[in-house]
Enzyme design. Structure first.
Site, mmCIF file in Angstrom:
data_model
loop_
_atom_site.group_PDB
_atom_site.id
_atom_site.type_symbol
_atom_site.label_atom_id
_atom_site.label_comp_id
_atom_site.label_asym_id
_atom_site.label_seq_id
_atom_site.Cartn_x
_atom_site.Cartn_y
_atom_site.Cartn_z
ATOM 1 N N HIS A 144 33.776 42.134 56.877
ATOM 2 C CA HIS A 144 33.794 40.962 57.753
ATOM 3 C C HIS A 144 32.771 41.088 58.885
ATOM 4 C CE1 HIS A 144 35.985 38.422 60.965
ATOM 5 N NE2 HIS A 144 35.197 37.653 60.248
ATOM 6 N N ASN A 194 39.965 39.306 65.529
ATOM 7 C CA ASN A 194 40.639 38.021 65.728
ATOM 8 C C ASN A 194 42.123 38.184 66.060
ATOM 9 O OD1 ASN A 194 38.376 36.442 65.491
ATOM 10 N ND2 ASN A 194 38.561 36.253 63.272
#
Ligand code: NAI
Length: 505
Positions: A144, A194
């Site tokens: 990611h 996140n």
């Protein structure tokens, strides 16, 4: 070509914003890349854009002109998925849709060798769910990256329960070749960055929702007193509420309504009103020609000194405040109890001014709280609901006398900085407690991925684990909201006097 040799190409599928960025850093790192996009012109457009970016960097002297040609020679555009067959690794960066990604991975399995590493750049889908449809889910991991890829030097290497650890190791080595810092995470909602980012935004929205301070003041305090690069509302405007609100709601739901991540009805309503942020010219702030319009700050009232009193316990705990008052030339009331006309200054940690005034049997009309933990850059003064405006203005004028800005806020357990910082630390601690990542990787991911001045665990150590625990316990006691329940990671290390960065044995 031998697909396991180090020079076997890296396949990148999806030549959009992220695919282009990943391809750029890969070819700059010496890795040959084959890029494929389902739009027939997609791959070639991406190649041209990457060449233009590299040429611009060379013109600015940021990279060597000779390296541009070498890097570009490593980039090939594929006309079909089948051309990815020699790849040793393939990174997928296509549309964020579970069914489409699953279909692609199944198709890929029949193209590449059984040893080929398959990675997804998904930011919000489960890596495990993507891999579940495949014959060999053990070779699938998350990789990611963050946008813009060349500037955001962090990448999360995400393993699901079936991922072979050797696959994560190969991606870690590749990230390093690309000049990025890899951090290992287990496949959980939001991975590290996140997930850790929930505290700053949701607690700030909660403070706004409780009318503790208007949003420009919350931004100023968190920027100037706590050192965040952007205030939470500036950040929400930059990202756009159409992006951040669904992420807040999705992570909350994926963690089965975990109160620590509870989203705000304010943000949902503003999204419905189309107040998205910069992209719609109006979010929390207004934007003219792309420039944020900063609302004017309250003027400093004229100085009107009166004796100022601090309790003995506070004076002992925070000698810097007494020294500051002397430096500002404040007339001090050093009596055991405050004189009739004296201002009463309390220095609460995790408490509000009302609770502190009542506990010390002070007149709430003359009582104000000063945040003793965040005195630099900007000072925060807090009123009780009964504080007399004249007392408030006298304290404001005095504390602003050396030119340091002062924010006056309504009553709040832990002011603004204390409770936002404690929330961030607590969530970071719980990421460690859940074993999603190791403490060092959590801090690395947050400093590089979110740009915070410190990682959550280092921030907790700087404030003191016991202090953070006190702030959370008092917030918990005040609101009776499980949102503030301390993570076992924090509680145990605070009790032991250990660093929050200390791993479990
Ligand atoms: P984008 O929309 O800019 O690019 C996606 C590209 O994939 C397009 O060129 C499209 O033609 C192509 N594509 C779509 N379906 C395809 C398929 N089946 N086969 C081959 N190509 C296909 O999207 P972006 O922003 O680059 O995002 C890509 C992925 O990266 C998504 O999973 C997203 O969640 C993730 N991501 C995005 C970030 C961002 O800030 N935009 C940050 C981190 C991850």
């Amino acid at each position: 070509m031998n697909s396991t040799s180090t020079d076997a190409p890296l396949g990148i599928i999806g030549a959009g914003l992220m695919g282009r960025g990943i391809a750029q850093i890969a070819i700059q790192g010496g890795i040959p890349v084959v890029m494929y996009d389902s739009r027939p012109e997609g791959g070639e457009e991406a190649r041209k854009a990457i060449v233009a970016t590299l040429q611009k960097l060379a013109e600015k002297g940021k990279i060597d002109a000779a390296d541009v040609e070498k890097a570009v020679s490593r980039l090939t555009v594929a006309g079909s998925l089948a051309e990815l067959s020699p790849c040793a690794t393939v990174i997928e960066a296509i549309v964020e849709n579970l069914d489409v990604k699953r279909e692609l991975f199944v198709a890929l399995e029949s193209v590449v060798s059984p040893e080929c590493v398959l990675a997804t750049n998904t930011s919000s889908l489960s890596v495990t769910a993507i891999a579940a449809a495949c014959k060999r889910p053990e070779r699938i991991a998350g990789f990611h990256f963050f946008s813009p890829v060349p500037l955001m030097k962090i990448v999360e290497v995400v393993s699901g329960p079936l991922t072979d650890p050797a696959i994560a190791d190969k991606l870690i080595a590749m990230a390093k070749r690309m000049g990025h810092t890899p951090v290992k995470a287990s496949d959980t909602p939001g991975f590290i960055v996140n997930h850790a980012g929930r505290g700053y935004l949701t607690e700030s929205l909660r403070i706004l929702g409780e009318s503790i301070a208007p949003y420009p003041e919350i931004d100023r305090i968190l920027r100037q007193a706590a050192g965040f690069r952007m205030g939470p509302f500036e950040l929400l405007d930059l990202t756009g509420l159409d992006v951040s609100q669904p992420v807040m709601e999705s992570i909350y739901d994926q963690y089965y309504q975990e109160p620590r991540f509870r989203p705000s009805p304010i943000a949902r309503q503003r999204l419905a009103a189309g107040l998205l942020g910069r992209k719609s010219q109006r979010g929390f702030y207004r934007y003219e020609d792309g420039k944020k319009q900063e609302p004017a700050e309250a003027a400093v009232p004229p100085r009107a000194d009166r004796p100022i009193w601090i309790g003995q316990d506070d004076a002992t705990a925070f000698p810097a405040v007494g020294a500051l008052l002397d430096q500002l030339g404040a007339p001090r009331d050093k009596g055991e109890r405050p004189g009739e006309d004296s201002l009463c200054l309390v220095l609460p940690v995790g408490r509000d001014a009302t609770t502190a005034a009542v506990a010390a049997k002070l007149d709430p009309k003359r009582t104000l709280g000063l945040d003793p933990l965040f005195l630099d850059g900007r000072r925060t003064l807090m009123t009780t609901p009964l504080t007399d405006p004249a007392a408030r203005d006298a304290a404001h004028a005095l504390l602003a006398a050396d030119g340091v800005a002062v924010s006056v806020i309504h009553d709040s357990p832990g002011f603004i900085c204390q409770r936002v910082a404690a929330t961030i630390v607590n969530i970071g601690c719980d990421i460690a407690q859940q074993g999603i990542a190791n403490p060092q990787d959590i801090d690395r991911a947050v400093t590089l991925g979110l740009g915070y001045p410190k990682g959550p665990l280092a921030l907790g150590d700087a404030l003191g684990a016991a202090t953070v625990l006190d702030i959370l316990d008092r917030l918990h006691e005040f609101y009776r909201d499980p949102r503030y329940r301390p993570s076992p990671w924090l509680k145990r290390r605070a009790l032991l006097g250990a660093s929050l960065l200390a791993p479990d044995c």
